[in-house]
Design a protein around this motif. Structure first.
Motif, short mmCIF file in Angstrom:
data_model
loop_
_atom_site.label_atom_id
_atom_site.label_comp_id
_atom_site.label_asym_id
_atom_site.label_seq_id
_atom_site.Cartn_x
_atom_site.Cartn_y
_atom_site.Cartn_z
N TYR A 96 -6.35 -9.15 0.89
CA TYR A 96 -6.14 -8.30 -0.27
C TYR A 96 -5.28 -7.11 0.14
O TYR A 96 -5.50 -6.50 1.19
N THR A 97 -4.30 -6.78 -0.72
CA THR A 97 -3.41 -5.65 -0.47
C THR A 97 -3.37 -4.77 -1.70
O THR A 97 -3.11 -5.25 -2.81
N SER A 98 -3.68 -3.50 -1.51
CA SER A 98 -3.56 -2.55 -2.62
C SER A 98 -2.09 -2.34 -2.96
O SER A 98 -1.23 -2.28 -2.06
N LEU A 99 -1.77 -2.23 -4.24
CA LEU A 99 -0.38 -1.94 -4.64
C LEU A 99 0.05 -0.55 -4.20
O LEU A 99 1.23 -0.23 -4.26
N MET A 100 -0.91 0.25 -3.78
CA MET A 100 -0.58 1.60 -3.28
C MET A 100 -0.70 1.64 -1.76
O MET A 100 -0.90 2.69 -1.17
N SER A 101 -0.59 0.46 -1.07
CA SER A 101 -0.77 0.42 0.37
C SER A 101 0.43 0.98 1.11
O SER A 101 1.49 1.26 0.52
N CYS A 102 0.29 1.13 2.41
CA CYS A 102 1.38 1.63 3.27
C CYS A 102 2.48 0.58 3.42
O CYS A 102 2.30 -0.58 3.09
N TYR A 103 3.57 0.98 3.98
CA TYR A 103 4.69 0.12 4.38
C TYR A 103 5.28 -0.65 3.21
O TYR A 103 5.46 -1.85 3.23
#
Length: 886
Positions: A96-103
């Motif tokens: 799972y990846t948040s749309l506000m994640s890094c990179y």
């Protein structure tokens, strides 16, 4: 906004997978799958799924691409940057990846496998709170929009300057210190994002509506072209609130998350999902999921075993258990009262049930005639494999067992479970010791749980018998007094137990019933009135008695043979005498098992038995008493009465109707009204005076314990043992039964007490010595006079005495054993009194005693009856051998 993530599967060749998530206006939702990889959108999350075929047996590594740099996403970096990963035990993985994640970048990289996903997420709330398995994230739009649309890094002139954490005490850090502590912070053109792992120094736990929650509160200070601004951010994520039953998982989340709300609010939307994906109502109904709200909680209920989760086997302490795991999601949108600000609260919450024991069961499908043992063992989950089988001769793997000619099979079922079966010839070398025609096969099945290869075992004992056993047989006959039983052994010998009536045949019973045995048979002779027989029916001249005999195998309680033999035996139950006396025996029959014969009466309920025990009651009365009726017909008079139980006042009585008793025995006597007899008489002078020959007969004497000095109420058999306190008086009565001869007198010669049933046992204490009280006793025995009344017809047939309550001591220690009271009595002819006891009760006191013991505490007594030969001494005992009172 776009993001790039590279995944590397380390096996024989290196491959990289690049995932793109780009938010575009009016974007179309789609999902692609390639070589076991699949990506899709889940609101403000992107999800990448990897099939177990890519992961099992290989090391999974996730890299984040920042420009030209490839950085491995360690657990700490993933929590700081908004990534999480979940794998089941077989390698199926979700990232799972948040749309506000890094990179986040606008570039797409493709190496070996192409996975492209476009997500549209335009429903941004004023505040978004995300609770993932390893981090808490909150982003807020209440900030000044920067003219530069690109992201602001920590080193630029405008951006986050410092932040103050509340633990709840304030702790301040600049941005670099916060990042070094594991926190994530960033700004976009319109939002400010803060992210915290769980259990950091600046988070704290709080109980909200009974649910434990991890709380993250921070005030962020950022520089803007217009000066310094501050935004207060908070996230609160549940760490518990799950209840389990065998069938349902209930997940409780506070309806009002107080660390996030200061005032009133209104829930606008409420959704549940699985693995980060929302479900509509029809999907929830199909799966049996429910989403409800109470005054204090939002509750999600998930059936254990729903298709969105998975079962897993475990073997703690080598015992088979299972768990069920599922990952529900809760998404709530609420609006603060008197405001247009919305908050979206999203929680992904993996749940695993506690260990649930599932002990394997074995089924024996052996058909003896096929001479093959057949056993099934199960049920197991799909991750259990049979590794080996232990026989009495050693351990064999599955392959070795098949090589020996044994059949080992695995049986799968549509629900994903399985069982295993084994077939072994009865005559195989692994068969242990055959016992006659029974064969035993002890087994231990050895299993492993994949992929961990955790071992556990399950023992099974199989046995079978061939049908060539000859069982014993029982036959029986009767004569006028006794049952004759013959038991012929089968081919198994006498390896069985015998029940005679309700009791198991003991050596004492065998001796009483004239037990005889040889190599093929044994025999018994049982009197019809023995304690182990049952009376079925009585008539005026007979009784129908039954003897039940049962042969059984004690280890398994198998009935091998039985016999129920019923015969009629002559018994004169009613005797009509010419002087008008009627004598009747009442018999306790099997149909009234609760009957106590001493409770029976004639129609006149004051007319009670003159003698009774646990099976018989004896009545003797005149034809003009006790409610007897008289009827004339033809040349006869019929006197009729009835024995019954007319009252339910007795303790334990099961009878309820005083008019229609459960026990009724009709008594009838017929007398001729007018009759003429011819008598011939002749006289022959005698040469000498006639003399009477010495005859013999039976006299019956009973000793009873009265409840008080009135000697009207006596303790019955069920009352024993009787418990009395120290020095409390005990009232004894000894009576000559079934005699109306006023010339006879009963004399008590000696009475004493012992600790054992044996009347000759020691220690003992004298109560009456040579017909008198024991003068060595400081509490002397008291004789009570007997007067004629409705019960006492001949006072000389009864002796009464009382003593004070006592017990024995030894070395100053109280002996709390049962106490037995014994008496020697003599029946005397008052017209011809000889020397000795027949001179009368205490006519010549001796004052002698050889007792050496002290009285102390309590006594237990039970009355008993003995048949006595007329004209001789006899012995009575009163004991309490059936019960122990403390």
């Amino acid at each position: 906004v776009c993001m790039c993530v590279s995944l590397s599967l380390l096996w024989n060749l290196m491959a990289a997978v690049i995932i793109l998530g780009q938010a575009r206006p009016n974007g179309k939702l789609n999902s692609q799958s390639n070589s076991g990889l699949r990506s899709d959108c889940a609101g403000n999350l992107m999800r990448l799924s990897l099939d177990k075929a890519l992961a099992v047996g290989n090391q999974l590594e996730v890299e984040a691409i920042n420009g030209t740099q490839h950085m491995v996403l360690t657990p700490s970096l993933a929590a700081q940057c908004g990534y999480s990963m979940e794998s089941d035990p077989w390698g199926n993985t979700r990232i799972y990846t948040s749309l506000m994640s890094c990179y986040v970048d606008n570039k797409v990289y493709v190496v070996s496998h192409d996975v492209t996903q476009t997500c549209s997420y335009t429903r941004w709330a004023s505040k978004e709170i995300l609770c993932d398995r390893n981090y808490m994230e909150v982003d807020d739009s209440n900030m000044i929009t920067f003219p530069n649309p690109s992201l602001q890094a920590s080193g630029e002139a405008h951006g986050i300057w410092k932040m103050t954490f509340y633990t709840p005490e304030p702790v301040s850090m600049v941005l670099r210190e916060a990042e070094q502590a594991g926190y994530g912070a960033m700004t976009t053109s319109s939002r400010l994002v803060m992210r915290s792992p769980y259990n950091t120094a600046e988070t704290y736990s709080e109980d909200v509506a009974g649910i434990p929650m991890e709380v993250f509160k921070v005030s962020a200070y950022h520089k803007t072209p217009h000066g310094l601004s501050m935004v207060n951010l908070a996230a609160a994520c549940p760490t518990g609130g799950v209840l389990f039953t065998e069938d349902v998982i209930s997940w409780h989340v506070p309806r009002r998350v107080t660390p996030l709300l200061d005032g009133g609010h209104k829930v606008i939307e409420m959704h549940m999902g699985i693995n980060g994906q929302k479900l509509d109502k029809s999907q929830m109904a199909t799966r049996g999921y429910t989403l409800t709200a109470t005054d204090f909680h939002i509750v999600i209920e998930i059936p254990v075993g729903s298709p969105d989760g998975y079962f897993k086997s475990h073997a703690p302490d080598y015992q088979y258990h299972i768990t069920y795991s599922v990952e529900p999601m809760l998404e709530v949108l609420w609006r603060i009262d008197n405001s247009q600000e919305d908050t979206r609260y999203k929680v992904l919450f993996p749940i695993t049930t506690p260990l649930m024991p599932r002990p394997p069961h074995s089924q024996d499908h052996t058909v003896p005639e096929e001479r093959v043992f057949s056993v099934h063992v199960g049920t197991f989950l799909h991750d259990v494999e049979l590794r080996n089988i232990t026989f009495s001769t050693g351990v064999l793997t599955v392959e070795e067992s098949r090589a020996r000619g044994f059949t080992v099979q695995e049986h799968g079922f549509p629900n994903g479970t399985k069982t295993f079966s084994l077939q072994v010839p009865i005559d195989a070398a692994v068969n242990p010791e055959p016992l006659v025609t029974t064969y035993f096969l002890p087994l231990v099945f050895g299993f492993i749980i994949l992929p961990e290869e955790t071992p556990f075992a399950h023992p099974v004992d199989v046995e079978t018998s061939l049908q060539d056993v000859v069982l014993p047989t029982v036959t029986g006959t009767c004569d006028q007094n006794q049952f004759y039983i013959s038991v012929m052994y089968g081919n198994q010998g006498n390896n069985f137990q015998t029940m005679v009536g309700p009791r198991q045949l003991s050596p004492e019973m065998a001796n009483a019933y004239n037990f005889q045995e040889n190599a093929t048979h044994f025999g018994l002779i049982v009197p019809y009135n023995a304690i182990d027989t049952a009376f079925e029916l009585i008539t005026s001249d007979s009784v129908k008695a039954r003897l039940d005999l049962l042969l059984y195998e004690p280890n398994n309680n198998w009935v091998l043979a039985d016999l129920y033999l019923a015969c009629n035996f002559p018994l004169t139950t009613t005797a009509c005498y010419p002087n008008g006396t009627i004598a009747v025996w009442a018999v306790k029959v099997e149909s009234v098992p609760n009957l106590i014969p001493s409770w029976l009466t004639l129609k006149d309920q004051s007319c009670k038995p003159v003698f009774s025990d646990d099976r018989f009651a004896y009545f003797s009365f005149s034809a003009d008493s006790c409610g007897t009726t008289r009827t004339f017909f033809d040349n006869y008079m019929m006197y009729e009465n009835e024995i019954g139980l007319y009252s339910n006042d007795h303790k334990g009585a099961a009878y309820t109707s005083p008019i229609d008793p459960d026990y009724r025995q009709t008594i009838s006597c017929y007398y001729v009204v007018n009759d003429t007899q011819t008598i011939s008489f002749s006289y022959k002078p005698r040469s000498s005076e006639p003399t009477a020959e010495i005859g013999s007969g039976q006299l019956m004497v009973q000793m009873r314990l009265a409840q008080d000095a009135s000697y009207e109420l006596f303790y019955q058999a069920e009352d024993y043992p009787v418990v009395k306190y120290l020095r409390q008086p005990l009232y004894f009565e000894v009576e000559l039964m079934q005699s109306t001869d006023p010339q006879l007198e009963l004399i008590l010669e000696n009475c004493w007490a012992t600790l054992q049933e044996d009347r000759t046992s020691l220690p003992s204490w004298d109560i009456i010595v040579d017909s008198c009280q024991n003068h060595d006793d400081s509490y002397a025995t008291i004789f009570h006079s007997v007067m004629s009344d409705t019960r006492v017809a001949v006072p000389s047939h009864i002796k009464r005495f009382s003593i004070k309550m006592f017990t024995f001591t030894k070395d100053e220690e109280v002996l709390k054993d049962e106490i037995y009271v014994h008496c020697d009595a003599v029946i005397c002819d008052t017209n011809n009194q000889a020397d000795g006891a027949c001179r009368g009760q205490c006519v010549n006191p001796t004052g002698m005693s050889n007792s050496r013991h002290q009285r102390i505490k309590e006594l237990h007594c039970r009355n008993s009856f003995m048949d006595l030969e007329k004209g001789k001494r006899f012995h009575l005992s009163s004991s309490a051998q059936d019960y122990v009172a403390t």
